[in-house]
Each structure stands twice: as C-alpha cells, then as structure tokens.
Design a protein around this motif. Structure first.
Motif, short mmCIF file in Angstrom:
data_model
loop_
_atom_site.label_atom_id
_atom_site.label_comp_id
_atom_site.label_asym_id
_atom_site.label_seq_id
_atom_site.Cartn_x
_atom_site.Cartn_y
_atom_site.Cartn_z
N GLN A 75 0.81 -1.36 0.15
CA GLN A 75 0.37 -0.04 0.30
C GLN A 75 1.08 1.30 -0.22
OE1 GLN A 75 -2.06 -2.08 -1.08
NE2 GLN A 75 -3.98 -1.45 0.53
N PHE A 79 -1.81 5.58 2.04
CA PHE A 79 -2.46 4.74 3.13
C PHE A 79 -0.99 4.55 4.57
CE2 PHE A 79 -3.48 3.08 -0.42
CZ PHE A 79 -4.43 2.42 0.29
N LEU A 90 -6.02 -3.91 8.13
CA LEU A 90 -5.86 -4.46 7.71
C LEU A 90 -5.59 -3.85 5.90
CD1 LEU A 90 -6.09 -7.41 7.03
CD2 LEU A 90 -8.71 -6.84 6.32
N HIS A 98 -0.11 -8.43 6.83
CA HIS A 98 -1.07 -8.70 5.69
C HIS A 98 -1.67 -9.94 6.11
CE1 HIS A 98 -3.50 -8.02 2.33
NE2 HIS A 98 -4.25 -7.09 3.09
N ARG A 102 -5.36 -11.80 7.80
CA ARG A 102 -6.36 -11.21 7.06
C ARG A 102 -7.45 -12.95 7.40
NH1 ARG A 102 -8.80 -8.71 1.65
NH2 ARG A 102 -9.70 -10.23 1.27
N ALA A 261 -13.84 2.03 7.04
CA ALA A 261 -14.30 1.35 5.46
C ALA A 261 -15.88 0.17 5.24
CB ALA A 261 -13.26 0.11 5.64
N GLY A 262 -16.06 0.40 6.26
CA GLY A 262 -17.49 0.13 6.37
C GLY A 262 -18.33 0.98 6.04
N THR A 265 -18.31 4.27 2.21
CA THR A 265 -18.62 3.96 0.89
C THR A 265 -20.14 2.75 0.47
OG1 THR A 265 -17.98 1.73 1.82
CG2 THR A 265 -16.47 2.78 -0.27
N PHE A 328 -6.56 5.05 -5.32
CA PHE A 328 -5.59 4.55 -4.71
C PHE A 328 -4.40 4.92 -4.52
CE2 PHE A 328 -9.99 2.80 -4.21
CZ PHE A 328 -10.06 2.79 -3.40
N ARG A 330 -0.03 2.33 -4.45
CA ARG A 330 0.56 1.45 -4.58
C ARG A 330 2.01 1.46 -4.38
NH1 ARG A 330 -4.09 -0.14 -2.92
NH2 ARG A 330 -4.81 -2.32 -3.65
N PHE A 389 -15.03 -3.71 -5.99
CA PHE A 389 -14.38 -4.48 -4.02
C PHE A 389 -12.63 -4.43 -4.79
CE2 PHE A 389 -18.90 -4.56 -3.60
CZ PHE A 389 -18.96 -4.02 -2.66
N ARG A 394 -5.84 -8.02 -1.79
CA ARG A 394 -6.33 -7.00 -1.29
C ARG A 394 -8.01 -6.80 -1.51
NH1 ARG A 394 -1.75 -4.72 1.41
NH2 ARG A 394 -3.76 -4.25 2.62
N CYS A 396 -12.00 -6.42 -1.39
CA CYS A 396 -12.69 -5.84 -0.14
C CYS A 396 -12.96 -7.34 0.98
CB CYS A 396 -13.51 -5.24 -0.27
SG CYS A 396 -14.47 -4.34 1.22
N TYR A 401 -20.76 -7.88 3.43
CA TYR A 401 -21.36 -7.43 4.63
C TYR A 401 -21.91 -6.43 4.02
CZ TYR A 401 -21.88 -4.96 9.29
OH TYR A 401 -21.42 -4.69 9.62
N GLN A 405 -25.80 -4.79 3.75
CA GLN A 405 -26.18 -2.91 4.42
C GLN A 405 -26.62 -2.56 3.38
OE1 GLN A 405 -22.00 -1.50 4.08
NE2 GLN A 405 -22.55 -0.83 6.72
C1 HEM Z 1 -20.21 -0.58 -1.27
C2 HEM Z 1 -18.96 -0.95 0.18
C3 HEM Z 1 -17.16 -0.98 0.27
C4 HEM Z 1 -16.83 -0.86 -0.55
C5 HEM Z 1 -17.27 -0.38 -2.48
C6 HEM Z 1 -15.18 -1.21 -0.75
C7 HEM Z 1 -14.55 -1.32 -2.03
C8 HEM Z 1 -12.93 -2.02 -1.26
C9 HEM Z 1 -11.94 -1.66 -2.13
C10 HEM Z 1 -11.60 -0.86 -2.76
C11 HEM Z 1 -10.72 -2.06 -0.98
C12 HEM Z 1 -9.16 -1.70 -1.20
C13 HEM Z 1 -8.05 -1.13 -1.16
C14 HEM Z 1 -7.30 -0.49 -1.42
O1 HEM Z 1 -6.63 -1.82 -1.41
O2 HEM Z 1 -6.45 -0.29 -2.28
C15 HEM Z 1 -11.39 -2.63 0.08
C16 HEM Z 1 -10.75 -2.94 1.44
C17 HEM Z 1 -11.11 -2.97 2.42
N1 HEM Z 1 -12.93 -3.06 2.83
FE1 HEM Z 1 -14.27 -2.29 1.92
N2 HEM Z 1 -15.18 -1.81 0.93
C18 HEM Z 1 -16.43 -1.77 1.35
C19 HEM Z 1 -17.31 -1.96 2.44
C20 HEM Z 1 -17.27 -2.09 3.08
C21 HEM Z 1 -16.99 -3.07 4.21
C22 HEM Z 1 -18.94 -3.17 4.35
C23 HEM Z 1 -16.31 -2.97 4.87
C24 HEM Z 1 -15.97 -3.82 6.80
C25 HEM Z 1 -17.09 -3.74 7.61
C26 HEM Z 1 -14.90 -3.23 4.50
C27 HEM Z 1 -13.75 -3.49 5.09
C28 HEM Z 1 -12.82 -3.64 4.39
C29 HEM Z 1 -11.63 -3.68 4.33
C30 HEM Z 1 -11.22 -3.91 5.85
C31 HEM Z 1 -10.23 -3.94 3.57
C32 HEM Z 1 -8.86 -3.99 3.52
C33 HEM Z 1 -8.53 -4.98 2.94
C34 HEM Z 1 -7.52 -5.69 2.46
O3 HEM Z 1 -7.15 -4.58 1.99
O4 HEM Z 1 -7.43 -7.04 3.81
N3 HEM Z 1 -15.18 -2.81 2.97
N4 HEM Z 1 -12.57 -1.76 -0.02
#
Ligand code: HEM
Length: 447
Positions: A75, A79, A90, A98, A102, A261-262, A265, A328, A330, A389, A394, A396, A401, A405
């Motif tokens: 990242q 980040f 995470l 990581h 995870r 994150a949750g 978005t 975003f 990297r 996602f 990486r 999501c 979830y 929602q």
């Molecule tokens: C419409 C809703 C959502 C979208 C569009 C979305 C999109 C994303 C994207 C694009 C990433 C990657 C970011 C990156 O690494 O540059 C990401 C990572 C992540 N998201 Fe979501 N997200 C959403 C909802 C959620 C929800 C509801 C949660 C938890 C309750 C969540 C938890 C996470 C976590 C923990 C990561 C990091 C994962 C990792 O790096 O291993 N996200 N999300």
C-alpha cells in the motif's frame, strides 16, 4: 544510480509546475484530472510535489499490478498517513503480516456470520425508515452515514459500547477524513507538523476517536464476554498455523479501519441510488415491484439478497458510475515490469476506480446511468474493467457485508417511501479521502 522516470519512456501528464508538480490540478479539479490521465497513456507520470507517481490507466495493466504481481506491491503513500494515525490495520498493512491478519479476520465476514448480521442491519434500516414522516425533508447523506455507522458499530461491538463509540466517531469523522486527504496530497510532510488550527483540530479529533475505540477494546477484554460481536471474535481469534492472537493495540487498529471502510462507501451509494430513482420513474417502479414482490412488507433475510436481482443491478450501476475510490496508491516493493517497462523498487503508483469505471473503451456512453448494463445475459466488460471491491490479495474483505447493508437499506426505504430531491441540481461530487456526494435533501412521500 538515481532513477529518472523519463528514461522509462512513459509520458508525463501535461501541466506539471515547478516544485508543486501536479498538486494544484489535483486540488483544483481532481476528478477531471484523474480521468484525463487515460488520454496521456496507458501509463503516465504525475508529480506530487517533486515525487513522481506512476498512474496505471487500463484494466489489463491494473490486473497485472493488483492480481498477477500483487505481492510485488505494498500500500502506498496515502495508506502511510492512515497507518500513522490509526495503526497497522488490514487496509494499510503489508506482506506476511497482512496475510496473517486477513486469515484471522476473515471468519468474521463469512456468509454464515453475515446471515446473522442481516437481522441487525434490517432492524436498523427499518427503524430509520419508520422514523420519517410524510412530507418530511431528510438529509439523506447524513441519515445514510449514521445508519451505516450504526450497522457496523452494532455488529462490531456489544450493544452498550456501540452507542458511545458511535457518538465519538460521528463527532470527529469529518475533521479526520479531511485531514487524511490533505496529508496524502501535501507536497511535503513538514506541513502537517505546523501548529496550524487545522492540524490541531486533526490531532484532537484523531485523539478522541482513538481513545473511544481503545476504551471499547479494553472493556470488552475485561468483560471476557463472547457476545458474537466482531470485536469479541477478534480478541479471541488465533492463527491456525501459529496459534498466536492479536495484541489489544492491533485489535483497536483493525476496528478503526473497519469502522471507516464499512461506513462511508455504502452510505454514499444510497445517495446516488435514490437520486437516480428520483430522475428515472420507470426504474423506480421496477424496484418497488421487486421489493414488494420479494419481501411483501417484511424485512429482508440473507436468502432474499439473491432474489432482489434488480436491486443488485441498480447498486452495481451506482458502484460503476459513482465509485468512491477516486485515488488509490501502491508502492513497488521490488523491481517491477509493467507495460513493457521496468520500474525500480519504491516506485509509487496510483489508480482510480472512479476513472476506470467511466472509461468509454469499457462502457459505452459511460456517463449514462443504465442498470440494463448488468441485466442477465447483457455483455460483460473485460476482466478488470469493473472492480468495485478490487481484485487480488487486497480485495475488499467486506464485500458480502456491504451488499447486505446496502440491500437492507434500499429495501427498508423503497418499501415505504418515494424520495424527491429538494434541489434540481444533482448532488455534487466531492473528492475527499473518498469521492462523496454533498448533502442531498430529500422530501419523503408515502408510496
Ligand atoms: C460499497 C461498499 C464498499 C466498497 C465499494 C469497498 C471497496 C473496497 C476497496 C476498493 C478496497 C481496496 C482498497 C485498497 O486496497 O486500495 C477495500 C478494502 C477493504 N474493505 Fe471495503 N468496500 C466496501 C465496504 C466495506 C465494508 C462494509 C467493510 C467492513 C465492514 C469493508 C472493509 C474493508 C477492509 C477491511 C479492506 C482492506 C482489505 C485488505 O487490504 O486486505 N469494506 N474495500
């Protein structure tokens, strides 16, 4: 030897200024600027101050970076700022750490767990929709964010702690997000150390949020309760290979970033979806038919998510046209090859899902809101052209979830209300840490 980006024969975006690079363009017109980069080249350099950043502008190069060579990238700069503020959770951690985290967190997002959370989500969404009165003017963005925050907080924490943490997060949220966005773009880190009122506000807000979450973690640990909350799972989690758990500090870092994150978005998608429904009565009518037919007035359960297919098409199109991830980053952790060029370890890269999803080469008439793009049997875009996602290591962790929602919220509102914007103009797109709509005031009318 110092690396000179120009050696790699990758074009530099026009408009680079001495010292500041492209930062003025990024601050003045960020979304058009990000979209203009695809016309500069499949790869293009921009400069954040003196620092060159490689922009990756096509689905296949992104696939190469995120999936095929995913392990060669960590990242990037944005980040780093989040990690400094909230710890190594995470979304910002790298490498083996990581992967381990995870593995530990994944079970909290399994389908069976989400099936349990859906009930809490639906109850929260129903309570919000039931609190509105015919003719009332509601600030939809604020309502949706409060709702998503309450869903995440209620599934993360035990009920008694949840309200307190929510109150603190709501209070400090905007200040923290604005501060983070500015810090990731600032041409030098020195600016954030200055004792300006903005920096002081940021420090105070982050301090308060940290204290609230750390307090909640300690309380949960002391109570020793296994209450099914995500927090109790994180405290009890043990790595299958090493048997090790997480420190309290690490649990707090994970919690912070899951809260972030949750919430935003999914909340933003509600604004865009109900705005589009107000402009497209036939689309709205189809949605109402589906919600009435599948749910017949009751709250959604996990098995309904697969039946609400048109709802999913609408959300899929909102995540295409209005993706919040406008920037975003990297960083290559080794020498990498991309598009036939070699780049050294440490190269910073940047990509925009907002721009990717509006690329006319992948989506004809890309600015048109058209849920039929996602109808069963419709031709699908090439691999990597639509990745709301993300893809690869990486991806999501909360995608299932998030669907739950968003679907619970759409169902709760659409089964009762028709929403009409107070203003004729579309919500403005504000590129903060994420691209968010400005407030959308809506008048609610019983359907
Ligand atoms: C419409 C809703 C959502 C979208 C569009 C979305 C999109 C994303 C994207 C694009 C990433 C990657 C970011 C990156 O690494 O540059 C990401 C990572 C992540 N998201 Fe979501 N997200 C959403 C909802 C959620 C929800 C509801 C949660 C938890 C309750 C969540 C938890 C996470 C976590 C923990 C990561 C990091 C994962 C990792 O790096 O291993 N996200 N999300």
């Amino acid at each position: 030897m110092t690396f000179n980006p120009h050696d790699a024969a990758v074009p530099t975006a026009p408009g680079r200024m001495p010292v500041l690079g492209h930062v003025p363009q990024l601050l003045r017109r960020p979304l058009p600027f990000m979209q203009s980069l695809r016309t500069v080249g499949d790869l293009a350099w921009i400069y954040l101050g003196p620092k060159p950043v490689l922009c990756v502008n096509t689905p296949d190069l992104l696939h190469r970076m995120l999936v095929t060579d995913g392990r060669k990238y960590d990242q990037g700069k944005y980040f780093d700022k989040i990690r400094e503020t909230f710890g190594n959770g995470l979304p910002v951690s790298n490498g083996e750490f990581h992967q381990r985290q995870r593995r530990l967190i994944q079970p909290a997002f399994h389908r069976e767990r989400i099936a349990e959370y859906v009930e809490t989500m639906a109850a929260s969404a129903d309570a919000m929709a039931a609190s509105w009165r015919p003719g009332q003017e509601v600030p939809l963005k604020q309502e949706a964010l409060t709702l998503m925050l309450s869903m995440v907080a209620k599934t993360l924490f035990a009920a008694d702690v949840s309200d307190r943490v929510q109150a603190e997060v709501r209070r400090s949220w905007t200040t923290v997000l604005k501060g983070l966005a500015w810090r990731s773009m600032a041409p030098t880190d020195a600016l954030e150390k200055l004792p300006t009122p903005g920096n002081r506000r940021y420090e105070r807000a982050t301090g308060r949020m940290r204290a609230a979450v750390i307090g909640a973690v300690a309380e949960q640990r002391d109570s020793g309760k296994q209450d099914g909350s995500l927090l109790s799972m994180l405290l009890a989690a043990r790595d299958a290979e090493t048997g090790e758990g997480m420190s309290e500090e690490q649990v707090a870092a994970e919690i912070f970033l899951i809260l972030f994150a949750g919430t935003e978005t999914a909340g933003f998608m509600m604004v865009w979806l109900f705005y589009q429904l107000s402009r497209n009565p036939e689309i709205a009518a189809r949605l109402y038919d589906e919600v009435d037919g599948v749910l017949a007035g009751r709250s959604p359960r996990i098995e309904d998510l697969g039946r609400l297919t048109y709802t999913r098409q609408l959300l899929t199109e909102c995540l295409r046209l209005y993706h919040p991830g406008w920037m975003f980053m990297r960083r290559a952790n080794t020498e990498v090859e991309l598009g036939g060029h070699l780049f050294p370890r440490g190269t910073e890269t940047l990509f925009s899902l907002y721009a990717l999803h509006r690329d006319p080469r992948s989506f004809p008439d890309p600015l048109r809101f058209d849920p039929e793009r996602w109808a069963p049997g419709a031709p699908q875009p090439m691999e990597g052209a639509y990745i709301p996602f993300l893809s690869g290591k990486r991806q999501c962790i909360g995608d299932g979830y998030a669907w739950a929602q968003m679907t619970a919220t759409v169902a709760a509102i659409a089964s009762r209300w028709r929403l009409t914007p107070v203003s004729d103009r579309p919500p403005r797109e504000l590129p903060q840490a994420l691209m968010c709509p400005d407030e959308a005031r809506m008048v609610v009318t019983a359907r």
